[in-house]
Design a protein around this motif. Structure first.
Motif, PDB file in Angstrom:
ATOM      1  N   PHE A  52       0.949  -1.164  -0.175  1.00 19.55           N
ATOM      2  CA  PHE A  52       0.080  -0.086  -0.115  1.00 19.55           C
ATOM      3  C   PHE A  52       0.755   1.379   0.033  1.00 19.55           C
ATOM      4  O   PHE A  52       0.841   1.985  -0.756  1.00 19.55           O
ATOM      5  CB  PHE A  52      -1.007  -0.158   1.180  1.00 19.55           C
ATOM      6  N   TYR A  53       1.753   1.494   0.837  1.00 18.49           N
ATOM      7  CA  TYR A  53       2.795   2.661   0.717  1.00 18.49           C
ATOM      8  C   TYR A  53       3.751   2.386  -0.109  1.00 18.49           C
ATOM      9  O   TYR A  53       4.199   3.587  -0.537  1.00 18.49           O
ATOM     10  CB  TYR A  53       3.306   2.580   2.419  1.00 18.49           C
ATOM     11  N   GLU A  54       4.149   1.400  -0.868  1.00 22.27           N
ATOM     12  CA  GLU A  54       4.800   1.320  -1.856  1.00 22.27           C
ATOM     13  C   GLU A  54       4.326   2.012  -3.019  1.00 22.27           C
ATOM     14  O   GLU A  54       4.632   2.997  -3.933  1.00 22.27           O
ATOM     15  CB  GLU A  54       5.513  -0.168  -2.180  1.00 22.27           C
ATOM     16  N   TYR A  55       2.944   1.724  -3.267  1.00 20.89           N
ATOM     17  CA  TYR A  55       2.161   2.234  -4.277  1.00 20.89           C
ATOM     18  C   TYR A  55       1.865   3.798  -3.998  1.00 20.89           C
ATOM     19  O   TYR A  55       2.004   4.582  -5.099  1.00 20.89           O
ATOM     20  CB  TYR A  55       0.707   1.853  -4.404  1.00 20.89           C
ATOM     21  N   ILE A  56       1.680   4.295  -2.972  1.00 18.73           N
ATOM     22  CA  ILE A  56       1.597   5.591  -2.585  1.00 18.73           C
ATOM     23  C   ILE A  56       2.790   6.534  -3.176  1.00 18.73           C
ATOM     24  O   ILE A  56       3.144   7.235  -3.614  1.00 18.73           O
ATOM     25  CB  ILE A  56       1.077   5.947  -1.057  1.00 18.73           C
ATOM     26  N   SER A  57       4.182   5.780  -2.637  1.00 18.63           N
ATOM     27  CA  SER A  57       5.303   6.510  -2.645  1.00 18.63           C
ATOM     28  C   SER A  57       5.602   6.440  -4.123  1.00 18.63           C
ATOM     29  O   SER A  57       6.088   7.609  -4.482  1.00 18.63           O
ATOM     30  CB  SER A  57       6.425   5.474  -2.038  1.00 18.63           C
ATOM     31  N   LEU A  61       6.395   9.890  -6.599  1.00 20.91           N
ATOM     32  CA  LEU A  61       7.723   9.846  -7.532  1.00 20.91           C
ATOM     33  C   LEU A  61       7.487   9.877  -8.948  1.00 20.91           C
ATOM     34  O   LEU A  61       8.090  10.727  -9.808  1.00 20.91           O
ATOM     35  CB  LEU A  61       8.681   8.687  -7.003  1.00 20.91           C
ATOM     36  N   THR A  62       6.695   9.150  -9.486  1.00 20.90           N
ATOM     37  CA  THR A  62       6.125   9.239 -10.980  1.00 20.90           C
ATOM     38  C   THR A  62       5.112  10.395 -11.124  1.00 20.90           C
ATOM     39  O   THR A  62       4.943  10.514 -12.441  1.00 20.90           O
ATOM     40  CB  THR A  62       5.974   7.907 -11.357  1.00 20.90           C
ATOM     41  N   GLY A  63       4.382  10.718 -10.187  1.00 20.99           N
ATOM     42  CA  GLY A  63       3.163  11.636 -10.515  1.00 20.99           C
ATOM     43  C   GLY A  63       2.107  10.878 -11.383  1.00 20.99           C
ATOM     44  O   GLY A  63       1.268  11.793 -11.903  1.00 20.99           O
ATOM     45  N   GLY A  64       1.785   9.819 -11.091  1.00 22.80           N
ATOM     46  CA  GLY A  64       0.599   9.048 -11.977  1.00 22.80           C
ATOM     47  C   GLY A  64      -0.296   8.788 -10.960  1.00 22.80           C
ATOM     48  O   GLY A  64      -0.173   8.360  -9.687  1.00 22.80           O
ATOM     49  N   SER A  92      -3.112  12.293  -2.193  1.00 21.01           N
ATOM     50  CA  SER A  92      -2.087  13.104  -2.819  1.00 21.01           C
ATOM     51  C   SER A  92      -1.320  14.256  -1.906  1.00 21.01           C
ATOM     52  O   SER A  92      -0.408  14.910  -2.371  1.00 21.01           O
ATOM     53  CB  SER A  92      -3.017  14.018  -3.810  1.00 21.01           C
ATOM     54  N   LYS A  93      -1.841  14.234  -0.774  1.00 16.04           N
ATOM     55  CA  LYS A  93      -1.470  15.308   0.346  1.00 16.04           C
ATOM     56  C   LYS A  93       0.086  14.619   1.153  1.00 16.04           C
ATOM     57  O   LYS A  93       0.360  15.351   1.871  1.00 16.04           O
ATOM     58  CB  LYS A  93      -2.470  15.706   1.265  1.00 16.04           C
ATOM     59  N   TYR A  94       0.160  13.621   0.755  1.00 15.34           N
ATOM     60  CA  TYR A  94       1.358  12.914   1.490  1.00 15.34           C
ATOM     61  C   TYR A  94       2.658  13.637   0.824  1.00 15.34           C
ATOM     62  O   TYR A  94       2.777  13.593  -0.509  1.00 15.34           O
ATOM     63  CB  TYR A  94       1.446  11.133   0.882  1.00 15.34           C
ATOM     64  N   PRO A  95       3.564  13.526   1.699  1.00 14.76           N
ATOM     65  CA  PRO A  95       4.847  14.057   1.084  1.00 14.76           C
ATOM     66  C   PRO A  95       5.533  13.296   0.300  1.00 14.76           C
ATOM     67  O   PRO A  95       5.508  12.045   0.344  1.00 14.76           O
ATOM     68  CB  PRO A  95       5.564  14.395   2.460  1.00 14.76           C
ATOM     69  N   PRO A  96       6.392  13.946  -0.595  1.00 17.40           N
ATOM     70  CA  PRO A  96       7.484  13.258  -1.485  1.00 17.40           C
ATOM     71  C   PRO A  96       8.187  12.427  -0.949  1.00 17.40           C
ATOM     72  O   PRO A  96       8.764  12.787   0.105  1.00 17.40           O
ATOM     73  CB  PRO A  96       7.942  14.285  -2.519  1.00 17.40           C
ATOM     74  N   GLY A  97       8.355  11.132  -1.367  1.00 13.07           N
ATOM     75  CA  GLY A  97       9.459  10.136  -0.620  1.00 13.07           C
ATOM     76  C   GLY A  97       8.865   9.488   0.424  1.00 13.07           C
ATOM     77  O   GLY A  97       9.598   9.078   1.199  1.00 13.07           O
ATOM     78  N   PHE A  98       7.487   9.581   0.596  1.00  8.80           N
ATOM     79  CA  PHE A  98       6.975   9.180   1.671  1.00  8.80           C
ATOM     80  C   PHE A  98       7.407   7.614   2.262  1.00  8.80           C
ATOM     81  O   PHE A  98       7.214   6.884   0.977  1.00  8.80           O
ATOM     82  CB  PHE A  98       5.509   9.318   1.866  1.00  8.80           C
TER      83      PHE A  98
END
Length: 164
Positions: A52-57, A61-64, A92-98
């Protein structure tokens, strides 16, 4: 043919030994189902949370939106009545590189709790946040589903039982 079971060694026919093994396997499986009330999914609760968190991360990173849609499939959206659009807005509000690290997993019947830790940036310095992610067993698909909104963790049953 000669087969050994434990310290006893006897000569059994291949068909007879197969029958004994099937009976033992049946007793073992039935016993496990009676103890737990269900058969746990092959994929553990911690693996579901990690994916789940890998998908969000990946989405950050990729913006998709595709990885976020995959993450959405891992939550119990029907029970929490959380639409995909709202989920996409929240994540979408999660920080980049989460990145979340799994520190503990507890399974209690059809519910699981996975404890994660992650770094939060701050104006002073980054700090570590630890939180529990509840999961419920989806009996129809025999998979763990993340209770993303925290509404289905069983507490509503406790409140209803007290007459509040």
């Amino acid at each position: 043919m000669k087969y050994s079971i434990g310290i006893l060694t006897k000569t059994y026919s291949k068909a007879g030994m197969t029958g004994v093994m099937l009976i033992l396997a049946g007793v073992t499986i039935t016993g496990c189902e009676q103890l737990t009330g269900n058969v746990l999914p092959e994929q553990g609760a911690d693996v579901v949370v990690e994916r789940f968190y890998e998908y969000i991360s990946e989405a950050k990173l990729t913006g998709g939106a595709t990885p976020l849609r995959e993450a959405y499939k891992l939550i119990s959206s029907k029970e929490s009545r959380l639409g995909e659009a709202k989920f996409l807005e929240i994540t979408s509000k999660y920080p980049p590189g989460f990145k979340a690290d799994i520190t503990k997993t507890e399974i209690n019947g059809a519910q699981a709790k996975v404890t994660i830790a992650y770094e939060m940036p701050s104006a002073f310095s980054a700090y570590t946040v630890t939180t529990d992610i509840p999961l419920n067993l989806d009996k129809a698909t025999n998979t763990w589903k993340i209770d993303f909104t925290g509404e289905m963790d069983g507490q509503e049953k406790l409140v209803a039982g007290k007459g509040s």
